[in-house]
Design a protein around this motif. Structure first.
Motif, PDB file in Angstrom:
ATOM      1  N   GLY A   1       6.845   6.322   6.870  1.00 65.83           N
ATOM      2  CA  GLY A   1       5.558   6.163   6.191  1.00 65.83           C
ATOM      3  C   GLY A   1       5.694   6.289   4.682  1.00 65.83           C
ATOM      4  N   LEU A   2       6.583   7.193   4.242  1.00 66.63           N
ATOM      5  CA  LEU A   2       6.742   7.406   2.796  1.00 66.63           C
ATOM      6  C   LEU A   2       7.306   6.157   2.113  1.00 66.63           C
ATOM      7  CD1 LEU A   2       6.566   9.359   0.387  1.00 66.63           C
ATOM      8  CD2 LEU A   2       8.918  10.052   0.919  1.00 66.63           C
TER       9      LEU A   2
ATOM     10  N   HIS B   1       4.251  15.599   3.611  1.00 75.14           N
ATOM     11  CA  HIS B   1       3.643  14.310   3.253  1.00 75.14           C
ATOM     12  C   HIS B   1       2.955  14.433   1.890  1.00 75.14           C
ATOM     13  CE1 HIS B   1       3.158  12.492   7.578  1.00 75.14           C
ATOM     14  NE2 HIS B   1       4.240  12.047   6.995  1.00 75.14           N
ATOM     15  N   ILE B   2       2.212  15.529   1.704  1.00 70.99           N
ATOM     16  CA  ILE B   2       1.457  15.710   0.450  1.00 70.99           C
ATOM     17  C   ILE B   2       2.425  15.854  -0.726  1.00 70.99           C
ATOM     18  CG2 ILE B   2      -0.218  17.168  -0.772  1.00 70.99           C
ATOM     19  CD1 ILE B   2      -1.374  17.954   1.981  1.00 70.99           C
ATOM     20  N   ILE B   3       3.468  16.685  -0.519  1.00 75.48           N
ATOM     21  CA  ILE B   3       4.417  16.940  -1.616  1.00 75.48           C
ATOM     22  C   ILE B   3       5.166  15.655  -1.989  1.00 75.48           C
ATOM     23  CG2 ILE B   3       6.547  18.201  -2.189  1.00 75.48           C
ATOM     24  CD1 ILE B   3       5.244  20.472  -0.307  1.00 75.48           C
ATOM     25  N   GLU B   4       5.597  14.903  -0.977  1.00 67.92           N
ATOM     26  CA  GLU B   4       6.332  13.659  -1.264  1.00 67.92           C
ATOM     27  C   GLU B   4       5.430  12.672  -2.015  1.00 67.92           C
ATOM     28  OE1 GLU B   4       9.469  13.171  -1.011  1.00 67.92           O
ATOM     29  OE2 GLU B   4       9.957  14.973   0.124  1.00 67.92           O
TER      30      GLU B   4
ATOM     31  N   PRO C   1      -2.937   3.389   3.174  1.00 76.92           N
ATOM     32  CA  PRO C   1      -1.774   3.239   4.054  1.00 76.92           C
ATOM     33  C   PRO C   1      -1.620   4.482   4.916  1.00 76.92           C
ATOM     34  CG  PRO C   1      -1.144   3.330   1.701  1.00 76.92           C
ATOM     35  CD  PRO C   1      -2.553   3.771   1.793  1.00 76.92           C
ATOM     36  N   PHE C   2      -1.357   4.272   6.204  1.00 76.72           N
ATOM     37  CA  PHE C   2      -1.320   5.382   7.180  1.00 76.72           C
ATOM     38  C   PHE C   2       0.103   5.913   7.350  1.00 76.72           C
ATOM     39  CE2 PHE C   2      -5.343   4.861  10.006  1.00 76.72           C
ATOM     40  CZ  PHE C   2      -6.124   4.540   8.904  1.00 76.72           C
ATOM     41  N   MET C   3       0.431   7.002   6.695  1.00 69.32           N
ATOM     42  CA  MET C   3       1.801   7.558   6.753  1.00 69.32           C
ATOM     43  C   MET C   3       2.159   8.073   8.140  1.00 69.32           C
ATOM     44  SD  MET C   3       2.222   9.801   3.288  1.00 69.32           S
ATOM     45  CE  MET C   3       4.001   9.924   3.318  1.00 69.32           C
TER      46      MET C   3
ATOM     47  N   ALA D   1      -3.067   8.002   3.564  1.00 65.51           N
ATOM     48  CA  ALA D   1      -3.863   8.487   4.696  1.00 65.51           C
ATOM     49  C   ALA D   1      -2.963   8.842   5.880  1.00 65.51           C
ATOM     50  CB  ALA D   1      -4.865   7.410   5.091  1.00 65.51           C
ATOM     51  N   SER D   2      -3.607   9.339   6.938  1.00 67.82           N
ATOM     52  CA  SER D   2      -2.895   9.777   8.139  1.00 67.82           C
ATOM     53  C   SER D   2      -1.835  10.817   7.757  1.00 67.82           C
ATOM     54  CB  SER D   2      -2.271   8.560   8.835  1.00 67.82           C
ATOM     55  OG  SER D   2      -1.750   8.905  10.084  1.00 67.82           O
TER      56      SER D   2
END
Ligand code: G3P
Length: 220
Positions: A146-147, A176-179, A134-136, A169-170
């Motif tokens: 996206g999340l 984004h990484i932490i969430e 899935p492209f966040m 992805a994206s």
């Protein structure tokens, strides 16, 4: 949480590996087009070079450029025969889902890509995709969250114990990484520079500078 690097650049991959931050690799046709690669043969050799880097690491998602079922099957088989670490990356659509089902039966690993909705992720899991991408960032770009998509997919996959792994992805920012980590996502696939930004904190720099200054002022 696994860190896949979303690149076809070998130098970036060497760097990620040397830092212990390489768990796998994803590419797509746009990323391939950024490298000095000009023929199909060179692309195949490039994929093999990336796979040779992956020792204890997981795999390389290599995307098909075919759009109809028969050609996806032909191209996907050819990609998977290149190296045992190759996962065939296939865009979501009717032909793509049929191909994923085919590869599932043949025990060839697939990554279903260009996922922008929960419904698409359900279809990918039902077809037997090993990964769903899935492209966040691209959703955030058009003012969709996206999340929320990642959370919904995880919730549904958990409820049905689907084996498909979520490869967020994206990825555009450290947040984004932490969430994704907070909700226990299997892996993110990110450009290396976004992963490296996890190192940064101004208080770390200030603190290190002060430690060294205090030491040098006293110890001779
Ligand atoms: O590889 C798929 C995905 O990660 C693409 O990211 O930054 O082009 O939206 P981006």
């Amino acid at each position: 949480m696994k860190f896949f690097i979303d690149t076809a650049n070998l130098e970036e991959l060497y760097k990620a590996k040397s830092l212990g931050l390489l768990n796998g690799v994803t590419t797509n046709p746009s990323l391939i087009s950024k490298e000095s690669i000009f023929s199909k043969k060179e692309i195949e050799n490039h994929y093999i070079s990336i796979c040779n880097l992956l020792e204890n690491e997981e795999d390389l998602s290599a995307e098909v450029i075919s759009t109809n079922y028969d050609d996806i099957i032909k191209e996907g088989k050819k990609l998977s025969f290149l190296h045992s670490k190759i996962v065939v990356k296939i865009p979501i659509n009717e032909d793509g889902i049929k191909a994923i089902k085919y590869f599932y039966k043949k025990k060839i690993k697939t990554n279903c890509t260009l996922i922008f909705s929960t419904g698409q992720a359900i279809l990918a899991a039902k077809a037997g995709a090993n990964y769903v991408s899935p492209f966040m960032g691209r959703l955030d770009d058009i003012s969709h969250n996206g999340l929320n998509l990642i959370k919904e997919i995880k919730n549904i996959y958990d409820k049905y114990s689907f084996n498909t792994k979520i490869l967020a992805a994206s990825i555009r920012s450290p947040l984004h990484i932490i969430e994704c980590a907070k909700i226990g996502i299997y892996a993110i696939t990110s450009p290396l520079n976004v992963i490296l930004s996890l190192f940064n904190h101004p208080l770390t720099n200030i603190g290190l500078e002060k430690f060294l200054k205090d030491y040098k002022n006293k110890i001779h």
